[in-house]
Motif scaffolding. Structure first.
Motif, mmCIF file in Angstrom:
data_model
loop_
_atom_site.group_PDB
_atom_site.id
_atom_site.type_symbol
_atom_site.label_atom_id
_atom_site.label_comp_id
_atom_site.label_asym_id
_atom_site.label_seq_id
_atom_site.Cartn_x
_atom_site.Cartn_y
_atom_site.Cartn_z
ATOM 1 N N SER A 45 -6.131 -9.391 -17.658
ATOM 2 C CA SER A 45 -5.159 -10.086 -16.768
ATOM 3 C C SER A 45 -5.789 -10.784 -15.697
ATOM 4 C CB SER A 45 -3.994 -8.937 -16.081
ATOM 5 O OG SER A 45 -5.083 -8.042 -15.345
ATOM 6 N N SER A 46 -6.763 -10.411 -15.206
ATOM 7 C CA SER A 46 -7.564 -11.105 -14.180
ATOM 8 C C SER A 46 -8.506 -12.410 -14.486
ATOM 9 C CB SER A 46 -8.473 -10.338 -13.449
ATOM 10 O OG SER A 46 -9.860 -9.728 -14.197
ATOM 11 N N SER A 47 -8.809 -12.541 -15.889
ATOM 12 C CA SER A 47 -9.403 -13.615 -16.511
ATOM 13 C C SER A 47 -8.604 -14.889 -16.521
ATOM 14 C CB SER A 47 -10.123 -13.286 -17.782
ATOM 15 O OG SER A 47 -9.294 -13.077 -18.812
ATOM 16 N N VAL A 48 -9.010 -16.171 -16.584
ATOM 17 C CA VAL A 48 -8.495 -17.151 -16.787
ATOM 18 C C VAL A 48 -8.327 -17.492 -18.252
ATOM 19 C CG1 VAL A 48 -8.480 -19.828 -16.282
ATOM 20 C CG2 VAL A 48 -9.506 -18.239 -14.804
ATOM 21 N N PRO A 49 -7.159 -17.835 -18.876
ATOM 22 C CA PRO A 49 -6.771 -18.064 -20.096
ATOM 23 C C PRO A 49 -7.758 -18.850 -20.884
ATOM 24 C CG PRO A 49 -4.737 -18.100 -19.006
ATOM 25 C CD PRO A 49 -5.850 -17.925 -17.963
ATOM 26 N N GLY A 50 -8.291 -18.435 -22.054
ATOM 27 C CA GLY A 50 -9.047 -19.547 -22.623
ATOM 28 C C GLY A 50 -10.488 -19.622 -22.169
ATOM 29 N N LYS B 157 -17.464 -19.327 -22.961
ATOM 30 C CA LYS B 157 -16.902 -19.972 -23.694
ATOM 31 C C LYS B 157 -15.472 -20.554 -23.125
ATOM 32 C CE LYS B 157 -18.016 -17.215 -27.874
ATOM 33 N NZ LYS B 157 -17.610 -16.248 -28.911
ATOM 34 N N MET B 158 -15.408 -21.883 -23.222
ATOM 35 C CA MET B 158 -14.341 -22.331 -22.490
ATOM 36 C C MET B 158 -13.501 -22.889 -23.410
ATOM 37 S SD MET B 158 -16.016 -24.127 -19.252
ATOM 38 C CE MET B 158 -15.059 -23.637 -17.823
ATOM 39 N N LYS B 159 -12.068 -22.917 -23.932
ATOM 40 C CA LYS B 159 -11.274 -23.442 -24.731
ATOM 41 C C LYS B 159 -10.293 -24.468 -24.182
ATOM 42 C CE LYS B 159 -11.673 -19.244 -27.547
ATOM 43 N NZ LYS B 159 -10.988 -18.257 -28.517
#
Length: 75
Positions: free
Chosen positions: A50-55, A73-75
């Protein structure tokens, strides 16, 4: 000189201490180790989803004898 009767309690107490120690060692040997949980074992809240940025994700990879790697990894 006779052995005093007042020290008869020492042998049972010593055997009790040895028995308790042996039982604790046996329990430690037979008890299963829990699985490693990054958030619980390092007290780091960064592994919570929940605390991480999506993707985005960060992967730490290290093996004995190899160079440690940090992969972002950045999506």
């Amino acid at each position: 000189m006779s052995y005093p009767d007042s020290v008869d309690w020492q042998q049972p107490v010593a055997l009790l201490i040895v028995g308790i120690t042996a039982a604790l060692f046996a329990r430690g040997r037979l008890q299963r180790r829990r699985k490693f949980d990054f958030a619980r074992d390092t007290h780091c809240g960064c592994s919570a989803a929940s605390s991480s940025v999506p993707g985005q994700s960060i992967v730490f990879h290290a093996r004995k004898g190899e160079r440690p790697q940090v992969i972002v990894k950045m999506k």
